[in-house]
Design a protein around this motif. Structure first.
Motif, mmCIF file in Angstrom:
data_model
loop_
_atom_site.group_PDB
_atom_site.id
_atom_site.type_symbol
_atom_site.label_atom_id
_atom_site.label_comp_id
_atom_site.label_asym_id
_atom_site.label_seq_id
_atom_site.Cartn_x
_atom_site.Cartn_y
_atom_site.Cartn_z
ATOM 1 N N GLN A 161 79.707 37.909 -20.038
ATOM 2 C CA GLN A 161 80.805 37.173 -20.659
ATOM 3 C C GLN A 161 81.708 36.519 -19.628
ATOM 4 O O GLN A 161 82.245 35.435 -19.855
ATOM 5 N N TRP A 162 81.907 37.179 -18.474
ATOM 6 C CA TRP A 162 82.814 36.600 -17.481
ATOM 7 C C TRP A 162 82.232 35.357 -16.827
ATOM 8 O O TRP A 162 82.976 34.525 -16.329
ATOM 9 N N ASP A 163 80.906 35.225 -16.834
ATOM 10 C CA ASP A 163 80.333 33.964 -16.357
ATOM 11 C C ASP A 163 80.730 32.832 -17.295
ATOM 12 O O ASP A 163 81.113 31.741 -16.850
ATOM 13 N N GLY A 164 80.650 33.089 -18.592
ATOM 14 C CA GLY A 164 81.065 32.084 -19.567
ATOM 15 C C GLY A 164 82.553 31.811 -19.512
ATOM 16 O O GLY A 164 82.992 30.655 -19.630
ATOM 17 N N LEU A 165 83.356 32.857 -19.315
ATOM 18 C CA LEU A 165 84.806 32.666 -19.247
ATOM 19 C C LEU A 165 85.186 31.851 -18.010
ATOM 20 O O LEU A 165 86.063 30.978 -18.082
ATOM 21 N N LEU A 166 84.540 32.117 -16.887
ATOM 22 C CA LEU A 166 84.818 31.335 -15.677
ATOM 23 C C LEU A 166 84.435 29.874 -15.872
ATOM 24 O O LEU A 166 85.164 28.970 -15.458
ATOM 25 N N LEU A 167 83.299 29.639 -16.527
ATOM 26 C CA LEU A 167 82.890 28.254 -16.789
ATOM 27 C C LEU A 167 83.856 27.564 -17.748
ATOM 28 O O LEU A 167 84.159 26.374 -17.581
ATOM 29 N N GLU A 168 84.349 28.281 -18.754
ATOM 30 C CA GLU A 168 85.285 27.669 -19.692
ATOM 31 C C GLU A 168 86.600 27.325 -18.997
ATOM 32 O O GLU A 168 87.156 26.237 -19.204
ATOM 33 N N CYS A 169 87.103 28.245 -18.190
ATOM 34 C CA CYS A 169 88.320 27.946 -17.423
ATOM 35 C C CYS A 169 88.072 26.791 -16.461
ATOM 36 O O CYS A 169 88.950 25.944 -16.259
ATOM 37 N N GLY A 170 86.876 26.756 -15.876
ATOM 38 C CA GLY A 170 86.549 25.671 -14.964
ATOM 39 C C GLY A 170 86.510 24.323 -15.654
ATOM 40 O O GLY A 170 86.988 23.315 -15.112
ATOM 41 N N LEU A 171 85.938 24.285 -16.858
ATOM 42 C CA LEU A 171 85.886 23.035 -17.608
ATOM 43 C C LEU A 171 87.290 22.550 -17.958
ATOM 44 O O LEU A 171 87.610 21.355 -17.813
ATOM 45 N N LEU A 172 88.148 23.457 -18.403
ATOM 46 C CA LEU A 172 89.516 23.075 -18.754
ATOM 47 C C LEU A 172 90.298 22.625 -17.524
ATOM 48 O O LEU A 172 91.156 21.738 -17.618
ATOM 49 N N SER A 173 89.995 23.220 -16.370
ATOM 50 C CA SER A 173 90.715 22.835 -15.162
ATOM 51 C C SER A 173 90.346 21.418 -14.722
ATOM 52 O O SER A 173 91.167 20.710 -14.129
#
Length: 515
Positions: free
Chosen positions: A132-144
Motif C-alpha cells: 500500500q505504501w508504494d501506491g501512497l507514495l505514487l499518489e503523493c508524487g502525482l499530486l506533487s
C-alpha cells in the motif's frame, strides 16, 4: 446525501504555501529512503539473477497483450532494458532526484521524473512491490507534480502560492487514508476488532515488530482494549474533523500524529506511517507554522505561476473525480459499466488508490525458516536480516527502510507455496548460489559452494515471558509446526533452452528425507 460538511470556496481561498513546502521536503526524504532501500535489494528481487527477473516478465507481458503493455504495465523499462547496471543505477538516480526536490530545484519537473521512475520500478517489481505504501507514495508524487511550483529554481526557502485546490486535495487524500483504514476493519467482521482485543495480537503478529512491541504486548488487557477503541475512534470519527475548521484540523493533526508515532515505535511498516505523518502538515495553518519557523515570515509568498494557475485545475479534476469514485466503491456504491472501465483504466498507474491496513488481525505468528544441506542430513539455516528467526535475537528498528523479501515472507507464511510461486524461485536461486539473492539474507551458511538440497520449515513464534527474557535472554519461543516446502534439489536440462537467452530451465526434484 451530504457527507462532508466543508465550504469548498473557503478551502480554495486559503492555500497554505508553508505547510505544503514542509510536506514536499518530507516527501523528498521519503523518496530518498525508498530508492535507498531499493539500491540494496533490486538486483536480488528483479535483477537478471534475481527471484523474479524483470526482463522475462516484460517479454511475457509483451507476448500476451502486445501494444497495450504500455498502458497496463507503464514503465520506462520498455524503452531502456532492465539490465542489472540500469536497475542499479536507477536507484541512485532516484536518490539524486530526491535531493534536488528537497532543495526545491525545478520541483514540479523533478517530481514528474521521480514519479515516473518509481512507477517504473513498481510496474516491473511484481509481488515485491505490491504494498500500500508504494501506491501512497505514487499518489503523493502525482499530486506533487500538479501542486508544487512550476518553476525551474524557486529557491530553497522561497514560498510560492500553490493552486487554489492544492491544500484541499491533500487533505482529501489524508481523509480517505484514515477513514478507509477504519472502514475495512468494520467491513471485515473480524472478531478481534469488534471485541477490542486486536492490539493484544498485533504486537506479536505484525510483520516486523520493534523491541518496544514486546513490552507493549505484555501490558494488561484493559490497556489493549482501550487503545484498540482509541485506534478505531481516530480512524472512523476524527477524519471528519479535517473539514471542520482550524480547531478540528488541529485536533485531527495531534491525534493522527500520535497514532502514527505509536505505530512507528512498535512496528516497522516501511515508510507508510512516515508519509501519513508528512500529510499531517497540510492540516496546519501557515500562521501557526511561521511561529515555529519565523525565518519564513520575512517575505510574502510569490504568486502562483500563470501557466500553473491556468491549467492545473483541468489536470487535477479527473484525478479528484476518480478518487471520489474509488472512495464510493468502498461502500459498494453501484456504478454504471462505463464508470468501471474508467476506474480500470487508471488502476495501472497505481497513483489513485483506496487504502486500509490490518482489516483482519492475525492471532498467531507462523514463520518460515529456510534451510540448506549438502547431504540431506545436516541442515543449516539461511538467516534473514530483519524478520524473527533466532529466538534470542531482539527485534530492531529499521523503519522507514523497507526490506521487501522479509515482508513478503510474512505473507507467504500465512498461505501455501502453491499460492506463492515466487517462493520456489527463491529456493532455486539459493540452490544456484546466486549472489544477489543471497545478499538479501543476513549471512550465507554455504560460502564456498551452494547447497545440494533446500527445504523450508514453519514454526509458530510466541513472545517469551518476563522471566524467560530476564533469565535466558529469550525474545521468542518457537514451536516446530511442520514442513512448508519439502527437501528439494535441482535437475538441469540443457536441451530445454528458452528463447531470448534465458538460462536452461530447471525442474524440481522433490524428495522427502526421513529424519
Amino acid at each position: 446525501m451530504k457527507i462532508l460538511p466543508f465550504n469548498f470556496k473557503k478551502l480554495q481561498s486559503t492555500p497554505n504555501p508553508l505547510a505544503l513546502w514542509l510536506f514536499f521536503r518530507a516527501l523528498s526524504f521519503i523518496y530518498f529512503i525508498a530508492f535507498f532501500s531499493l539500491s540494496f535489494q533490486i538486483l536480488g528481487l528483479v535483477g537478471e539473477g534475481g527471484i523474479l527477473p524483470a526482463s522475462p516478465f516484460l517479454h511475457y507481458v509483451q507476448d500476451q497483450i502486445g501494444w497495450r503493455r504500455f498502458f497496463l504495465v507503464p514503465t520506462l523499462f520498455w524503452i531502456i532494458p532492465p539490465t542489472d547496471p540500469i536497475l542499479y543505477a536507477g536507484t541512485f538516480l532516484g536518490m539524486f532526484l530526491a535531493v534536488l526536490l528537497f532543495f526545491n530545484i525545478a520541483p514540479a519537473l523533478v517530481s514528474l521524473f521521480l514519479w515516473s521512475l518509481y512507477l517504473s520500478y513498481v510496474s516491473v517489481g511484481q509481488i515485491f512491490f505490491n504494498f500500500q505504501w508504494d501506491g501512497l507514495l505514487l499518489e503523493c508524487g502525482l499530486l506533487s507534480i500538479l501542486s508544487s511550483p512550476w518553476k525551474l529554481h524557486p529557491g530553497f526557502k522561497e514560498l510560492t502560492f500553490p493552486p487554489s485546490w492544492a491544500t484541499f486535495i491533500f487533505r482529501w487524500l489524508l481523509f480517505r487514508l484514515m477513514l478507509l483504514s477504519g472502514i475495512v476493519k468494520l467491513e471485515s467482521h473480524d472478531p478481534t476488532w469488534r471485541a477490542l482485543t486486536a492490539l493484544k495480537y498485533h504486537y506479536e503478529t505484525e510483520p516486523l515488530p520493534t523491541p518496544l512491541a514486546w513490552y507493549f504486548y505484555h501490558f494488561p488487557m484493559w490497556f489493549h482494549e482501550t487503545t484498540t477503541f482509541i485506534v478505531l475512534f481516530i480512524e472512523l470519527v476524527v477524519p471528519f474533523a479535517i473539514f471542520m475548521g482550524r480547531l478540528g484540523r488541529t485536533v485531527s493533526f495531534i491525534l493522527f500524529s500520535l497514532l502514527q508515532l505509536l505505530i512507528i515505535l512498535t512496528g516497522n511498516h516501511a515508510f507508510f506511517n512516515w508519509i501519513t505523518l508528512a500529510l499531517g502538515f497540510v492540516l496546519l495553518d501557515d500562521s501557526f507554522l511561521k511561529k515555529i519557523l519565523p525565518f519564513f515570515s520575512k517575505s510574502p509568498p510569490m504568486p502562483c505561476p500563470k501557466l500553473q494557475k491556468k491549467f492545473s485545475f483541468f489536470l487535477i479534476l479527473p484525478v479528484f473525480l476518480v478518487s471520489v469514485l474509488l472512495f464510493l466503491e468502498s461502500f459498494s456504491f453501484p456504478y454504471p459499466q462505463w464508470t468501471v472501465k474508467l476506474l480500470s483504466s487508471f488502476s495501472a498507474l497505481r497513483s489513485i488508490n483506496n487504502y486500509g491496513a490490518f482489516a483482519i488481525m492475525t492471532t498467531r505468528r507462523p514463520e518460515i525458516i529456510i534451510e540448506g544441506s549438502t547431504d540431506g542430513i545436516e541442515w543449516k539455516e539461511f538467516p534473514f536480516c530483519w524478520k524473527p528467526s533466532d529466538p534470542h535475537k531482539a527485534p530492531v528498528f529499521i523503519s522507514p527502510f523497507h526490506p521487501r523479501l522479509d515482508w513478503q515472507m510474512w505473507f507467504a507464511a500465512l498461505s501455501t507455496p502453491k499460492e506463492n510461486p515466487w517462493f520456489a524461485s527463491l529456493l532455486s536461486c539459493l540452490l544456484h548460489g546466486k549472489k544477489e539473492v543471497i545478499k538479501l539474507f543476513k549471512a550465507n551458511p554455504f560460502p564456498f559452494s551452494p547447497p545440494k538440497y533446500v527445504r523450508a520449515l514453519i514454526y509458530i513464534y510466541e513472545y517469551s515471558s518476563w522471566s524467560e527474557k530476564k533469565e535466558k535472554g529469550l525474545w521468542w519461543n518457537r514451536t516446530l509446526y511442520g514442513l512448508y516446502f519439502p527437501p528439494a534439489s535441482l535437475i538441469v536440462n540443457p536441451q530445454n533452452q528458452e528463447a531470448r537467452g534465458i538460462p536452461p530451465s530447471t525442474q524440481w526434484q522433490v524428495s522427502i528425507f526421513e529424519n
